[in-house]
Write a protein that holds these residues in place. Structure first.
Motif, PDB file in Angstrom:
ATOM      1  N   ALA A 338      31.065  26.542  45.438  1.00 27.98           N
ATOM      2  CA  ALA A 338      31.053  25.670  46.870  1.00 27.98           C
ATOM      3  C   ALA A 338      29.977  26.276  47.710  1.00 27.98           C
ATOM      4  N   TYR A 339      29.657  27.506  47.517  1.00 30.66           N
ATOM      5  CA  TYR A 339      28.665  28.012  48.324  1.00 30.66           C
ATOM      6  C   TYR A 339      27.819  28.738  47.620  1.00 30.66           C
ATOM      7  N   PRO A 340      26.719  28.124  46.965  1.00 30.32           N
ATOM      8  CA  PRO A 340      26.040  28.749  45.870  1.00 30.32           C
ATOM      9  C   PRO A 340      24.943  29.942  46.373  1.00 30.32           C
ATOM     10  N   ALA A 341      24.506  29.467  47.517  1.00 30.60           N
ATOM     11  CA  ALA A 341      23.403  30.329  48.330  1.00 30.60           C
ATOM     12  C   ALA A 341      23.712  30.251  49.759  1.00 30.60           C
ATOM     13  N   PRO A 342      22.996  31.082  50.408  1.00 28.47           N
ATOM     14  CA  PRO A 342      23.392  30.880  52.234  1.00 28.47           C
ATOM     15  C   PRO A 342      22.660  29.740  52.415  1.00 28.47           C
ATOM     16  N   ASP A 343      23.327  28.952  53.338  1.00 31.54           N
ATOM     17  CA  ASP A 343      22.776  27.776  53.671  1.00 31.54           C
ATOM     18  C   ASP A 343      23.170  27.500  55.204  1.00 31.54           C
ATOM     19  N   ARG A 344      22.165  27.856  56.123  1.00 25.94           N
ATOM     20  CA  ARG A 344      22.222  28.023  57.428  1.00 25.94           C
ATOM     21  C   ARG A 344      22.558  26.579  58.006  1.00 25.94           C
ATOM     22  N   ALA A 345      21.758  25.646  57.501  1.00 24.34           N
ATOM     23  CA  ALA A 345      21.752  24.245  58.130  1.00 24.34           C
ATOM     24  C   ALA A 345      23.218  23.709  57.933  1.00 24.34           C
ATOM     25  N   ARG A 346      23.938  23.946  56.592  1.00 22.74           N
ATOM     26  CA  ARG A 346      25.218  23.419  56.299  1.00 22.74           C
ATOM     27  C   ARG A 346      26.043  24.312  57.431  1.00 22.74           C
ATOM     28  N   ALA A 347      25.888  25.579  57.691  1.00 27.66           N
ATOM     29  CA  ALA A 347      26.662  26.239  58.446  1.00 27.66           C
ATOM     30  C   ALA A 347      26.827  25.617  60.114  1.00 27.66           C
ATOM     31  N   LYS A 348      25.578  25.339  60.355  1.00 31.60           N
ATOM     32  CA  LYS A 348      25.389  24.820  61.675  1.00 31.60           C
ATOM     33  C   LYS A 348      26.096  23.275  61.826  1.00 31.60           C
ATOM     34  N   LYS A 349      25.842  22.580  60.722  1.00 34.10           N
ATOM     35  CA  LYS A 349      26.833  21.182  60.707  1.00 34.10           C
ATOM     36  C   LYS A 349      28.285  21.535  60.842  1.00 34.10           C
ATOM     37  N   LEU A 350      28.861  22.438  60.142  1.00 28.81           N
ATOM     38  CA  LEU A 350      30.387  22.378  60.111  1.00 28.81           C
ATOM     39  C   LEU A 350      30.612  23.215  61.436  1.00 28.81           C
ATOM     40  N   MET A 351      30.008  23.796  62.188  1.00 29.45           N
ATOM     41  CA  MET A 351      30.370  24.179  63.414  1.00 29.45           C
ATOM     42  C   MET A 351      30.284  23.179  64.454  1.00 29.45           C
ATOM     43  N   GLN A 352      29.375  22.106  64.180  1.00 31.58           N
ATOM     44  CA  GLN A 352      29.337  20.818  65.039  1.00 31.58           C
ATOM     45  C   GLN A 352      30.338  20.263  65.019  1.00 31.58           C
ATOM     46  N   GLU A 353      30.900  19.919  63.599  1.00 30.34           N
ATOM     47  CA  GLU A 353      32.157  19.309  63.025  1.00 30.34           C
ATOM     48  C   GLU A 353      33.206  19.927  63.750  1.00 30.34           C
ATOM     49  N   ALA A 354      33.220  21.180  63.899  1.00 34.61           N
ATOM     50  CA  ALA A 354      34.618  21.939  64.402  1.00 34.61           C
ATOM     51  C   ALA A 354      34.425  21.761  65.818  1.00 34.61           C
ATOM     52  N   GLY A 355      33.463  21.326  66.416  1.00 30.94           N
ATOM     53  CA  GLY A 355      33.437  21.010  68.128  1.00 30.94           C
ATOM     54  C   GLY A 355      33.710  22.169  68.848  1.00 30.94           C
ATOM     55  N   VAL A 356      33.085  23.389  68.223  1.00 31.37           N
ATOM     56  CA  VAL A 356      33.140  24.731  69.102  1.00 31.37           C
ATOM     57  C   VAL A 356      31.637  24.879  69.660  1.00 31.37           C
ATOM     58  N   GLN A 357      31.964  25.455  70.737  1.00 26.32           N
ATOM     59  CA  GLN A 357      30.421  25.939  71.336  1.00 26.32           C
ATOM     60  C   GLN A 357      30.113  27.052  70.745  1.00 26.32           C
ATOM     61  N   THR A 358      28.783  27.209  70.683  1.00 22.44           N
ATOM     62  CA  THR A 358      28.019  28.376  70.108  1.00 22.44           C
ATOM     63  C   THR A 358      27.088  28.833  71.125  1.00 22.44           C
ATOM     64  N   PRO A 359      26.945  30.196  70.938  1.00 17.30           N
ATOM     65  CA  PRO A 359      27.548  31.281  69.915  1.00 17.30           C
ATOM     66  C   PRO A 359      28.753  31.379  69.948  1.00 17.30           C
ATOM     67  N   LEU A 360      29.791  31.529  68.918  1.00 17.71           N
ATOM     68  CA  LEU A 360      31.294  31.483  69.050  1.00 17.71           C
ATOM     69  C   LEU A 360      31.391  33.331  69.108  1.00 17.71           C
ATOM     70  N   ALA A 361      32.052  33.579  70.034  1.00 19.35           N
ATOM     71  CA  ALA A 361      32.554  35.221  69.902  1.00 19.35           C
ATOM     72  C   ALA A 361      33.648  35.406  69.114  1.00 19.35           C
ATOM     73  N   ILE A 362      33.375  36.397  68.524  1.00 15.09           N
ATOM     74  CA  ILE A 362      34.343  36.748  67.382  1.00 15.09           C
ATOM     75  C   ILE A 362      34.409  38.326  67.636  1.00 15.09           C
ATOM     76  N   THR A 363      35.503  39.027  67.335  1.00 10.97           N
ATOM     77  CA  THR A 363      35.762  40.395  67.119  1.00 10.97           C
ATOM     78  C   THR A 363      35.687  40.879  65.704  1.00 10.97           C
ATOM     79  N   PHE A 364      35.025  41.752  65.254  1.00 10.41           N
ATOM     80  CA  PHE A 364      35.082  42.284  63.730  1.00 10.41           C
ATOM     81  C   PHE A 364      35.503  43.630  63.624  1.00 10.41           C
ATOM     82  N   GLY A 365      36.716  43.855  62.973  1.00 13.50           N
ATOM     83  CA  GLY A 365      37.464  45.221  62.802  1.00 13.50           C
ATOM     84  C   GLY A 365      36.793  45.931  61.579  1.00 13.50           C
ATOM     85  N   TYR A 366      36.739  47.040  61.475  1.00 15.56           N
ATOM     86  CA  TYR A 366      36.762  47.648  60.028  1.00 15.56           C
ATOM     87  C   TYR A 366      37.186  49.040  60.184  1.00 15.56           C
TER      88      TYR A 366
END
Length: 518
Positions: A338-366
């Motif tokens: 489904a994701y054979p190589a990094p595809d930033r154009a596809r990622a941008k399209k998916l974010m637009q389809e999700a209807g979210v405002q970018t940049p989307l703030a997220i917390t990342f724990g490790y």
């Protein structure tokens, strides 16, 4: 067979002629009898088996506690340990029965009964700690103890139930010294494993000595062992280089592992394929910025594993494109398909389809305190922020606090490693993506649970392949997590220590009893 025997006799004859007795090949009275020091960066979250479901804790449980069943190195079918015999009753795979050995006792001297086994399992499920192993037994309806017989009644078929009993979740505790409604605290245990816990200092050391009362699958117990715990890989490396430890396992720095030479005469190196994996997990609860599937798919479209494998882990890991790693029934590659190589154009399209405002703030724990994890997180942050789609707030956290906080939904995304509990692909399904899974990310799917149930109905595990492939395809579609890598297993020891090649087979069992001085 005869030719092998002749060769052995010939070798012994040569030794005798040379004036070297065969006895000199065996350990002598001059052998160092100090405890074997084993170093690791894995932490023990709790000495109570109802309270932990992590590699460091389960490694300890496999030495100080006993389960009804256990696995020999490399085996896929468990064999009796505390049990005299075990097996399913009938063909429905819904009633499993064991007969307890009659010669077992806890380290405090009290005789082990079937009531202790029943108590141990039911207690673990009842306490239901946020980081406990109760998630392994969703189908367990009740446990009945009658004399030396223990009967487990299941609400649905589960061909893997014997394997689950062989894990740390099946550890047997003394019902008279472990409280029924809460975890036991302190630094002592009452178990019946091959070792006694002589002393324990959290995050520092555990002194183990052979248990003279042990009875079970092992023909012999080991020698005294001291486990030394290190917060960071670099600290473990420094202790190894200074000669303060005899064996290292999980984890030396990647650069050090990459430079190991199996032919080095000054050390013993065991490098084996394993099923240790690492996933980028998403909080999919309502209200989380990653609750929207298209946002998660956008992240899957961005993640580039190559820098992780090459730059961060120096080739000691391999890219992983599936929930179930290589070497297991049903392994497929849905994330590569489904994701054979990094595809930033596809990622941008998916974010637009999700209807979210970018940049989307997220917390990342490790898990903090490890340089490799720090670099891994920084690389993933860089990838996610590169085109302005995400703004990532990174939070390194102490391991024990980290487990509790991701279980409570404190992070939008977090990275978690995973070791198989038993040699079956089910160990990657129910615990990771089933209802009430151990990742505590809020993911739940009726279709997923149906597929998991379907895989459990076959005692012939080869018949599960189709269901597991469909299950993995669903993970690739729903993206509750993104698989990152699969790691090799490394054990390094000094040349005067034998048995290190048997210490680990990539599962949760840590066979300290195999270690010996030469």
């Amino acid at each position: 067979m005869r030719s092998v025997r002749v060769r052995i006799l010939a070798i012994l004859a040569v030794l005798v002629i040379a004036g070297v007795g065969a006895w000199q090949l065996l350990p002598s009275d001059e052998v160092n009898k100090d405890p074997i020091a084993v170093g690791t960066t894995d932490e023990v979250t709790s000495l109570d088996p109802a309270g932990a479901y992590d590699a460091g804790s389960w490694a300890m449980y496999s030495n100080i506690y006993q389960s009804l069943m256990t696995f020999k190195p490399g085996a896929t079918v468990p064999e009796p340990d505390a049990a005299e015999s075990c097996g399913f009753i009938g063909q429905k795979l819904q009633t499993y029965q064991c007969k307890l050995r009659d010669d077992l006792s806890f380290s405090n001297g009290r005789k082990i009964t079937a009531a202790d086994v029943k108590y141990s399992i039911e207690r673990m499920i009842k306490i239901k700690t946020d980081v406990g192993p109760w998630v392994l037994f969703p189908s367990l309806k009740n446990v009945v103890a009658d004399g030396r017989t223990i009967t487990f009644n299941l609400s649905s078929r589960d061909a893997t139930f014997p394997q689950k009993l062989a894990t740390g979740a099946g550890s047997i505790v003394d019902r008279e010294s472990y409280p029924p409604n809460k975890l036991r605290t302190g630094s002592t245990v009452d178990g019946s494993g091959p070792y006694l816990l002589k002393s324990y200092r959290p995050d520092v050391s555990a002194e183990l000595v052979p248990n003279p009362r042990y009875k079970g699958a092992l023909k012999r117990t080991g020698v005294p062992v001291t486990v030394r715990y290190f917060k960071e890989s670099d600290a473990l490396l420094a202790a190894w280089q200074a000669g303060r430890i005899d064996v290292t396992h999980r984890q030396l720095p990647p650069a050090t592992l990459a430079e190991l030479n199996p032919g080095d005469p000054d050390l013993r190196v065991t490098e084996a394929d394993s099923a240790e994996i690492r996933n980028l997990v998403f909080n999919v609860r309502d209200g989380s910025p990653l609750a929207n599937k298209k946002v998660r798919q956008a992240i899957a479209s961005i993640v580039d594993r190559a820098p992780l494998v090459t730059d961060i882990y120096k080739g000691t890991v391999e890219p992983l494109y599936s929930l179930i790693p290589q070497g297991y029934i049903g392994h497929s590659t849905p994330f590569f398909d489904a994701y054979p190589a990094p595809d930033r154009a596809r990622a941008k399209k998916l974010m637009q389809e999700a209807g979210v405002q970018t940049p989307l703030a997220i917390t990342f724990g490790y898990r903090g305190g490890d340089e490799a994890y720090e670099k891994e997180t920084e690389e993933l942050r860089r990838q996610l922020e590169a085109d302005g789609l995400f703004k990532v707030s990174v939070k390194p956290v102490d391991w024990q606090k980290f487990q509790k906080e991701y279980a409570a939904g404190k992070y939008d995304a977090y990275t978690v490693g995973w070791l198989p509990d038993y040699p079956d692909p089910d160990t990657f399904s129910q615990p990771l993506v089933g209802h009430d899974n151990s990742l505590h990310n809020g993911y739940s799917s009726k279709k997923m649970d149906s597929l998991i149930s379907s895989t459990l109905q076959y005692s012939d595990r080869g018949r599960t392949s189709t269901d597991f492939k469909e299950l993995q395809a669903l993970v690739g579609e729903d993206v509750p997590l993104v698989p990152l890598w699969q790691k090799k297993d490394y054990v390094i020891s000094k040349t005067d220590v034998s048995g290190s090649q048997y210490l680990s087979d990539g599962t949760g069992i840590w066979r300290l009893w195999e270690l010996r001085r030469i």
